[in-house]
Write a protein that holds these residues in place. Structure first.
Motif, PDB file in Angstrom:
ATOM      1  N   SER A   3       0.828  -1.213   0.000  1.00 21.64           N
ATOM      2  CA  SER A   3       0.000   0.000   0.000  1.00 21.64           C
ATOM      3  C   SER A   3       0.861   1.262   0.000  1.00 21.64           C
ATOM      4  O   SER A   3       0.457   2.301  -0.529  1.00 21.64           O
TER       5      SER A   3
ATOM      6  N   ALA B 196      -1.088  -2.165  -3.439  1.00 20.89           N
ATOM      7  CA  ALA B 196      -1.914  -3.039  -2.611  1.00 20.89           C
ATOM      8  C   ALA B 196      -3.232  -3.339  -3.307  1.00 20.89           C
ATOM      9  O   ALA B 196      -3.844  -2.447  -3.908  1.00 20.89           O
TER      10      ALA B 196
ATOM     11  N   SER C 134      -7.897  -0.773  -3.326  1.00 19.22           N
ATOM     12  CA  SER C 134      -6.491  -0.372  -3.455  1.00 19.22           C
ATOM     13  C   SER C 134      -6.161   0.573  -2.298  1.00 19.22           C
ATOM     14  O   SER C 134      -5.970   1.777  -2.496  1.00 19.22           O
ATOM     15  N   PRO C 135      -6.101   0.046  -1.087  1.00 20.64           N
ATOM     16  CA  PRO C 135      -6.041   0.903   0.097  1.00 20.64           C
ATOM     17  C   PRO C 135      -4.701   1.615   0.249  1.00 20.64           C
ATOM     18  O   PRO C 135      -3.659   1.141  -0.198  1.00 20.64           O
ATOM     19  N   THR C 136      -4.737   2.761   0.908  1.00 16.71           N
ATOM     20  CA  THR C 136      -3.524   3.496   1.260  1.00 16.71           C
ATOM     21  C   THR C 136      -3.040   3.026   2.624  1.00 16.71           C
ATOM     22  O   THR C 136      -3.819   2.453   3.408  1.00 16.71           O
ATOM     23  N   PRO C 137      -1.771   3.249   2.963  1.00  7.64           N
ATOM     24  CA  PRO C 137      -1.297   2.838   4.289  1.00  7.64           C
ATOM     25  C   PRO C 137      -2.010   3.594   5.406  1.00  7.64           C
ATOM     26  O   PRO C 137      -2.257   3.039   6.485  1.00  7.64           O
TER      27      PRO C 137
END
Length: 463
Positions: free
Chosen positions: A344, A349, A391-394
């Motif tokens: 991610s 991710a 598509s997640p971000t951290p």
């Protein structure tokens, strides 16, 4: 120095497959013929007056070059020679005088540590003929020097060592600037280290771990080169001061309760680690805690829980839970949380969403009469977490794992647990959010700003 063949006889150089006069090869074994005494002979087996490879005190052979090599009638050396000046032994012989000068006897100084290298002292018994002598010697079973010699022997016997030596030889001959740059870098690092008094507490396994990691990288083709290229990235150059800040501080960093999606780019670290106190909860550095999170997430999976349900907010009715129940991992499945989080950071991710999501969304649209929405829209809107989709971000994953979950997430997931079964949130809360802090550098170099995430991204892209 004259080379010798397998018989121990000086090797005669052939011209186009033919031996020069007066040598013959009547048995066609590829060597000049000799008699039982090792003397060169002619076709009839009679000794010939072959010159010695190098001049002797009473030498009368008329044709030799400036190095004393015997020449044939064609002006070429009769025998095969080795330039001993290019050997390791000759190099050592040239260097020994400089290593034994009275003012700086380097060889003598090296012997000071020899007892430590040979190992601890122990009783030893030596047999000389029929006599047995008992004395105090070195226990070679626990000798670092013996281990080193054994390891060196194994290394030299490895077929790939020849390739390594050839590469090094070409580097020294063709890319002297590169070799000089590597040596200069090592000297600069050593000089920088001398400015600080940091040291490892004995016993420490740090270098064992470093070497083990280096071995893993070397075993995968292209990985070591990729890591070196990543470390040359301008963002990687910002990693040092950022990690140093993480190592020095133990602050707890949490989002604002009334605005949990707000970036923590302006977080400040003001609470230093107490190095005189035990490294327990409350006195662990941010770096130590981040490593601990990675350890607990590694090989840990993320799945929807058994009997998970999908809920959605609809006009007037508010939040509605669909009368559908899904088996564990039938909607969302992630095999390794640490890998997902790492990916991610570099935008790679992907949440593995099963087809059950699509059916659930169709049910939402058909049953409640709402406009059809995508999985990404549903996840982001209903979770209330910006960036939480397939598509997640951290930042979104950190909020999902460590902030209180709303009803949508509670219907889908059980609270995250570490590899030992302990709940992740109480153990690691207020840690990963520190990675969002943005640092500003005023040295005139690119990039002017960087965070933990952006500085480590080049290394993560290698894989």
């Amino acid at each position: 120095m004259a080379r010798r063949d397998a018989r121990g006889v000086v090797r005669v150089l052939a011209r186009g497959g033919v031996l020069p006069e007066p040598f013959v090869d009547m048995n066609f074994d590829g060597f000049a013929d000799v008699d039982a005494a090792g003397r060169f002979v002619d076709a009839l087996g009679n000794p010939v007056g072959a010159p010695s490879p190098l001049p002797t005190a009473d030498d009368a052979y008329p044709t030799r070059d400036l190095l004393g090599r015997a020449l044939g009638s064609d002006g070429l050396p009769l025998y095969d020679y080795l330039d001993a000046n290019q050997t390791l032994l000759a190099g050592l012989a040239r260097d020994v005088p400089t290593l034994t000068t009275p003012g700086s006897p380097a060889l003598l100084n090296l012997t000071t540590g020899l007892p430590l290298l040979l190992g601890r002292e122990a009783p030893a018994t030596y047999a000389i003929g029929r006599s047995r002598i008992e004395l105090t010697g070195f226990d070679m079973r626990a000798s670092p020097a013996a281990d080193f010699i054994h390891g060196l022997g194994v290394l030299l016997a490895d077929p790939s060592t020849d390739d390594l030596l050839l590469v090094l030889d070409r580097l020294f001959e063709e890319r002297e600037d590169v070799v000089a740059g590597l040596i200069a870098s090592g000297l600069a690092a050593d000089a920088f280290a001398d400015q600080h008094d940091a040291s490892l507490v004995h016993p420490s396994t740090l270098w064992d771990d470093v070497l083990r990691g280096a071995g893993w990288m070397a075993a995968e083709p292209g990985l070591t080169e990729g890591v070196l290229r990543a470390l040359a990235d301008p963002y990687s150059a910002r990693m040092g001061p950022i990690l140093g800040d993480f190592i020095r501080h133990r602050d707890r960093v949490e989002p604002l309760s009334f605005d949990p999606n707000r970036s923590l780019y302006d977080a400040k670290f003001i609470d230093p680690v107490d190095r005189n106190a035990p490294a327990v909860r409350g006195n662990q550095s941010l770096f130590q805690r981040v490593i601990s999170v990675i350890h607990d997430f590694d090989q840990n999976h993320l799945c929807n829980k058994q009997s998970a349900q999908v809920g959605v907010t609809v006009p007037v009715a508010g939040f509605v839970t669909l009368p559908l129940h899904f088996d564990e991992c039938s909607l969302v499945k992630v095999d390794n949380l640490a890998r997902l989080f790492s990916q991610s950071i570099i935008g790679r991710a992907r949440l593995e969403v099963q087809t059950g999501w699509i059916s659930a969304l169709d049910s939402v649209a058909g049953t409640l009469g709402v406009n059809s929405i995508t999985v990404d829209q549903l996840f982001t809107r209903e979770s209330g977490i910006t960036g939480l989709d397939t598509s997640p971000t951290p930042e979104a994953l950190a909020r999902m794992a460590f902030l209180p979950q709303n009803k949508f997430l509670t219907n889908l997931f059980d609270p995250s647990r570490a590899r030992d079964g302990v709940l992740v949130s109480p153990r690691h809360d207020a840690t990963l959010f520190a990675c969002e802090r943005e640092y500003t550098f005023n040295d005139g170099r690119f990039p002017a700003t960087a965070s933990f995430y952006t500085s480590i991204a080049p290394l993560l892209r290698v894989r």
